[in-house]
Design a protein around this motif. Structure first.
Motif, mmCIF file in Angstrom:
data_model
loop_
_atom_site.group_PDB
_atom_site.id
_atom_site.type_symbol
_atom_site.label_atom_id
_atom_site.label_comp_id
_atom_site.label_asym_id
_atom_site.label_seq_id
_atom_site.Cartn_x
_atom_site.Cartn_y
_atom_site.Cartn_z
ATOM 1 N N GLU A 285 0.849 -1.195 0.000
ATOM 2 C CA GLU A 285 0.000 0.000 0.000
ATOM 3 C C GLU A 285 0.889 1.251 0.000
ATOM 4 O OE1 GLU A 285 -3.590 -0.275 0.079
ATOM 5 O OE2 GLU A 285 -3.364 1.829 -0.518
ATOM 6 N N ALA A 286 1.956 1.194 0.804
ATOM 7 C CA ALA A 286 2.865 2.341 0.912
ATOM 8 C C ALA A 286 3.547 2.613 -0.427
ATOM 9 C CB ALA A 286 3.908 2.053 1.994
ATOM 10 N N ILE A 287 4.006 1.539 -1.067
ATOM 11 C CA ILE A 287 4.686 1.712 -2.371
ATOM 12 C C ILE A 287 3.715 2.315 -3.390
ATOM 13 C CG2 ILE A 287 5.812 0.509 -4.296
ATOM 14 C CD1 ILE A 287 6.764 -1.622 -2.257
ATOM 15 N N VAL A 288 2.504 1.764 -3.425
ATOM 16 C CA VAL A 288 1.525 2.234 -4.418
ATOM 17 C C VAL A 288 1.164 3.699 -4.151
ATOM 18 C CG1 VAL A 288 -0.800 1.909 -5.348
ATOM 19 C CG2 VAL A 288 0.607 -0.077 -4.816
ATOM 20 N N ASN A 289 0.937 4.030 -2.893
ATOM 21 C CA ASN A 289 0.574 5.407 -2.551
ATOM 22 C C ASN A 289 1.695 6.389 -2.881
ATOM 23 O OD1 ASN A 289 -1.964 4.778 -1.761
ATOM 24 N ND2 ASN A 289 -1.449 4.546 0.427
ATOM 25 N N GLY A 292 2.470 8.368 -6.578
ATOM 26 C CA GLY A 292 1.948 9.657 -7.048
ATOM 27 C C GLY A 292 0.981 9.507 -8.212
ATOM 28 N N GLU A 293 0.889 10.579 -9.015
ATOM 29 C CA GLU A 293 -0.098 10.594 -10.099
ATOM 30 C C GLU A 293 0.224 9.590 -11.200
ATOM 31 O OE1 GLU A 293 0.043 13.918 -12.710
ATOM 32 O OE2 GLU A 293 2.107 14.407 -12.195
ATOM 33 N N HIS A 294 1.495 9.213 -11.312
ATOM 34 C CA HIS A 294 1.885 8.319 -12.411
ATOM 35 C C HIS A 294 1.472 6.878 -12.168
ATOM 36 C CE1 HIS A 294 3.881 11.382 -14.620
ATOM 37 N NE2 HIS A 294 4.623 11.734 -13.560
ATOM 38 N N GLY A 295 1.284 6.518 -10.924
ATOM 39 C CA GLY A 295 0.842 5.165 -10.614
ATOM 40 C C GLY A 295 1.943 4.133 -10.757
ATOM 41 N N ILE A 296 1.510 2.878 -10.862
ATOM 42 C CA ILE A 296 2.505 1.788 -10.866
ATOM 43 C C ILE A 296 2.382 0.891 -12.104
ATOM 44 C CG2 ILE A 296 2.603 1.680 -8.331
ATOM 45 C CD1 ILE A 296 0.951 -1.022 -8.691
ATOM 46 N N GLY A 321 13.596 2.246 -16.263
ATOM 47 C CA GLY A 321 13.991 3.574 -15.771
ATOM 48 C C GLY A 321 13.455 4.699 -16.626
ATOM 49 N N THR A 322 12.978 4.383 -17.835
ATOM 50 C CA THR A 322 12.521 5.453 -18.736
ATOM 51 C C THR A 322 11.062 5.856 -18.512
ATOM 52 O OG1 THR A 322 11.810 3.903 -20.446
ATOM 53 C CG2 THR A 322 14.111 4.644 -20.546
ATOM 54 N N VAL A 323 10.345 5.136 -17.636
ATOM 55 C CA VAL A 323 8.940 5.527 -17.400
ATOM 56 C C VAL A 323 8.814 6.176 -16.018
ATOM 57 C CG1 VAL A 323 7.935 3.772 -18.921
ATOM 58 C CG2 VAL A 323 8.283 3.232 -16.510
ATOM 59 N N PRO A 324 7.890 7.105 -15.877
ATOM 60 C CA PRO A 324 7.756 7.786 -14.581
ATOM 61 C C PRO A 324 7.036 6.943 -13.530
ATOM 62 C CG PRO A 324 6.156 8.658 -16.155
ATOM 63 C CD PRO A 324 6.976 7.655 -16.897
ATOM 64 N N GLN A 325 6.449 5.809 -13.967
ATOM 65 C CA GLN A 325 5.708 4.967 -13.015
ATOM 66 C C GLN A 325 6.674 4.223 -12.087
ATOM 67 O OE1 GLN A 325 4.807 5.149 -16.282
ATOM 68 N NE2 GLN A 325 2.821 6.134 -15.912
ATOM 69 N N THR A 326 6.177 3.862 -10.901
ATOM 70 C CA THR A 326 6.919 2.969 -10.016
ATOM 71 C C THR A 326 6.669 1.545 -10.525
ATOM 72 O OG1 THR A 326 6.534 4.433 -8.166
ATOM 73 C CG2 THR A 326 7.140 2.151 -7.626
ATOM 74 N N LYS A 359 -4.492 2.616 -9.354
ATOM 75 C CA LYS A 359 -3.253 3.317 -9.752
ATOM 76 C C LYS A 359 -2.402 2.501 -10.727
ATOM 77 C CE LYS A 359 -2.296 6.796 -6.380
ATOM 78 N NZ LYS A 359 -1.176 7.651 -6.099
ATOM 79 N N THR A 360 -2.827 1.245 -11.018
ATOM 80 C CA THR A 360 -2.003 0.407 -11.892
ATOM 81 C C THR A 360 -2.215 0.809 -13.355
ATOM 82 O OG1 THR A 360 -2.142 -1.367 -10.298
ATOM 83 C CG2 THR A 360 -1.458 -1.976 -12.515
ATOM 84 N N ARG A 361 -1.096 1.104 -14.028
ATOM 85 C CA ARG A 361 -1.179 1.612 -15.401
ATOM 86 C C ARG A 361 -0.872 0.542 -16.452
ATOM 87 N NH1 ARG A 361 -3.333 4.748 -12.899
ATOM 88 N NH2 ARG A 361 -2.697 6.838 -12.262
ATOM 89 N N ALA A 362 -0.012 -0.428 -16.095
ATOM 90 C CA ALA A 362 0.351 -1.459 -17.068
ATOM 91 C C ALA A 362 0.817 -2.713 -16.339
ATOM 92 C CB ALA A 362 1.442 -0.956 -17.992
#
Lengths: 527, 527
Positions: A285-289, A292-296, A321-326, A359-362
């Motif tokens: 939960e901490a990692i996902v939160n 930020g806006e970019h999500g995971i 490393g090239t994407v802003p997502q975690t 928050k999951t983008r891909a």
């Protein structure tokens, strides 16, 4: 009085449970296959059935559990043998060899795994105590994942009504055995990586694979067929082994599979593995939160593969490393030295719960069917890195629906990975397409779990489902394709033509000869 | 505060109903077909959808109802025309003519009914007001019984996503149009009266019917296809007209139908017409109770046929007198003078409620699919007297399951009827077989009505079901059967053989000519 009434009520409530409860034998398959069968087995146990699961003492995933009875039997190999066999199998897929060396290496690796896992079956049948137990237990039915053929042998040995729970056999056996037509023109064979829209050359390839595939399957299943013939004391063919399943519980859904003919004893339970979303642990939960806006981005190569060669890992790390997502990456191998800050390596991750997070983008996946269904259920666009078995075909299916992009794990560069990931995240059409698939998939009249439970209980109640067995099973190949009928009609047509011609000729001759005879006397007269 | 909370709750409860409610257009078929579609239409209306049913002003069964909106349109024929057309059609089946006169008479009778009922469609399309209403109403989908082809024309004219609700087309159109394979070797064609276990000669007959049946269908549907081409302003074929249904709601169940390949967009709702048993009226209850230990026999030739020629009625009456059961006979014709005491003639009977009564011992039926499903649902063995359409094929299916006996209505004698009735009542195996079929039929994961409702709403929600359309629709006949591929492979194989042979010959020639050259000098030397 009230107490007596209560007791009577409790008795009435319990009665149907007791009277309905049956005895079910389960012979599962190890690895990821077990992960989707286990919830069904647990559910059947919950519903009051006496469920007995037979598992080998050495196994990856199958453990003694409280929900059902487990019967173990000793096997002649160790966990190390199992792991090294599987590692060799994976390594064969990651070797960048030229054709036909790559095919031969993969075939040999697969053959080894098939033979190693079929050893279980030999060990099972050499365990007299276990066999006696099964024989004396009067099970109502057997539920099995038949991909390594032990379940079908056991079912036939004890004449048990049985259900197959699976994703599919190689060589189209799961359609051929239940007598289901598979037109080659729009149904791609496994390992062709074609879609249902094929060019002429792809259709030629499909036909060639069809003509050749039985050979490799005879290789994979040769040991099983020989062993079955010995055990059952009659000559059995590969088809004989699997054609008597009452019901085929297939983990298919036509938002993902290509539409094709099916048979009434096939029950489609694709997405049965999509569990309800559970809350994340505090750590996740901490990692996902914090993302930020970019999500995971969720990254896992499945339950069976948690490490890859370090060279590949480095390339992937650079791309991530090239994407802003975690990026949450399930990975247990050597940590790449270039690991970017936005990538968190974990030994295990709650895949479905993470995919269900808004928050999951891909989702970066190996293209196993379990993961893909979780991706579909939760509407997460995918980047697919298929490794082995049906994964490349699965990946192509997702790609053909416009819900993901497939990468060739042997050839992909950092740039390819980065571009693919950014595309599925930023190009809205991927999200729209997976959302559409998800909506269609989840809009069903009954949940796949309830459907599977119903049909297992149906087979237990009625001792099979013979009313769903097509009469095609009683015909040979020539009869099935009506070749004898059309040959007969052709002969009749040709014979009719021949007789008509003969009649015409005869009539013509009579006419001419009459004319001839009429003329001759005239001539003689004139003469 | 409490009132505000209540209002808020009511609003929340109503909201999903309002937002989910769609607009459904229904174009049903008259006669018995409407009897099983009506409950579905009512159910959809109950669920908050705006359901509009288009019916002709002249009709047998379709009336203005409260549950849904009915839009009527004037037609160019009277109820007398309709009745006389249908009477002629029935009479054609009851004439004992020799072959081929019987076939020609029945064909002409059928053709007349098809053309008469298709007149409805011409009348509908000439009603500008109604067309404008449909055009402006933005319906989400069309539910139709397409057997007389007006529904498919309307769906294509307004590009409406549509579902077919039916028992089946003649000529296997309901399998051919959705691209479903139908192997001739074990799937009997309609009107062959064969089962799925055919002798060689029956298979030849099946193949011949297959080769010929499109001709009679082109006759039945010729007017519809021509009209559709005019209305849609493009050349349409018979298959074009019906191949774009999103979902086929087929009143089939495999306890009754022969097992065969199906397609994922076929939804099987056989038995949808079996209603819950309602209490009998006092009049019927009294008759049933008075029947004593022997119980009753229910006798009806369906909603469309309530009288038969008096000669037949007399023979039947004699036969009914030979059983100890009370026979409830739905019959409106001339009362046979020999009517036995145990036979009660009624103008109408609550068929399902009577069949569900534990005192019912047998069901004499014409073999319409509605009646047969009611017989199966209530486990009543049957004597079948098929009259027309699919009834003989239906009857053969019941007979092949050992759940009834079929009589040829033209040839049956009093003794035949009496023997058949006594056999199905007294030979326990008929009751056992129908009980087994009933148990299997009723053991389903979801009720056919809920299944039908789900799929109608699915098509309304998603504007069709394109993900269930097979890619086979994009292939021509040669491509579908891979004839081009196999021809190509044959050419390649022959070419390879030819080149190999040429190479061999070339090598041989080289060898021989070398030898020749070696010898020649030797010869010349020796010379």
């Amino acid at each position: 009085m009230t107490l007596r009434l209560c007791c009577a009520w409790i008795f009435i409530l319990l009665l149907p449970g007791l009277s309905d409860g049956g005895k079910l034998l389960v012979l599962p398959m190890d690895g990821s296959h077990w992960l989707s069968m286990r919830p069904l087995v647990e559910k059947l146990s919950e519903r009051g059935h006496e469920v007995v699961v037979i598992v080998p003492e050495v196994s990856w995933q199958m453990r003694v559990a409280e929900a059902y009875t487990v019967k173990t039997y000793p096997v002649s190999y160790t966990l190390e043998d199992l792991n090294s066999g599987f590692s060799e199998y994976i390594a064969a897929h990651l070797k960048d060899l030229p054709f036909p060396l790559n095919t031969i290496t993969i075939y040999n690796g697969s053959l080894h795994v098939f033979q190693l896992l079929f050893t279980q079956c030999k060990n099972l049948f050499s365990n007299k105590e276990l066999l006696q137990y099964v024989n004396q237990s009067s099970f109502d039915a057997l539920l099995t994942d038949p991909v390594f053929m032990c379940g079908p042998v056991l079912a036939q040995y004890f004449s048990l009504p049985h259900l197959f729970f699976m994703r599919g056999f190689p060589c189209n056996l799961h359609y051929e055995a239940p007598q289901c037509p598979s037109p080659l023109s729009y149904i791609p064979r496994l390992f062709t990586f074609n879609s249902d829209q094929m060019t002429f050359l792809q259709r030629v390839e499909n036909a060639l694979i069809y003509l050749l595939e039985r050979r490799y399957c005879n290789g994979f299943y040769g040991t099983a067929v020989k062993f079955a013939s010995e055990i059952l004391q009659r000559d059995v063919s590969l088809i004989d082994l699997v054609d008597s399943a009452s019901i085929w519980l297939l983990r298919y859904d036509f938002v993902f599979e290509y539409v094709r003919p099916v048979m009434p004893n096939m029950v489609f339970i694709g997405g049965i593995n999509c569990a309800e979303r559970k809350p994340l642990s505090k750590e996740f939960e901490a990692i996902v939160n914090a993302s930020g806006e970019h999500g995971i981005v969720v990254f896992s190569l499945g339950s069976m593969v948690s490490e890859i060669p370090i060279k590949k890992a480095k390339e992937i790390a650079d791309a991530l490393g090239t994407v802003p997502q975690t990026v949450l990456w399930r990975y247990t191998g050597q940590v790449p030295p270039n690991l970017p800050k936005n990538v968190k390596l974990v030994k295990w991750l709650p895949q479905n719960d993470l995919l269900a997070h808004p928050k999951t983008r891909a989702f970066i996946t190996h293209g196993g069917s379990h993961g893909i269904y979780e991706g579909i259920c939760n509407a997460v666009p995918m980047v697919l890195m298929p490794l082995f078995a049906d994964q490349m075909d699965n990946a192509k299916r997702v790609e053909s629906r416009g819900a993901g992009l497939t990468l060739n794990i042997l050839e992909m560069t950092t740039k390819d990975i980065s571009t693919a990931l950014q595309t599925v995240i930023n190009d809205k059409k991927y999200k729209e397409n997976i959302k559409r698939l998800s909506d269609l998939h989840l809009d069903r009249p009954i949940h796949p779990m309830d459907l599977a439970v119903h049909w297992v209980e149906f087979v237990m109640r009625h001792k099979g489902a013979p009313h769903l067995r097509p009469a095609a099973h009683d015909l040979n190949w020539i009869q099935y394709h009506s070749l004898d009928v059309f040959a007969f009609l052709l002969v009749v047509a040709l014979l009719s033509l021949f007789i008509s011609l003969k009649c015409c000729l005869f009539c013509c001759r009579r006419c001419f000869s009459k004319k001839g005879r009429t003329r001759k006397p005239t001539k003689s007269k004139s003469h």
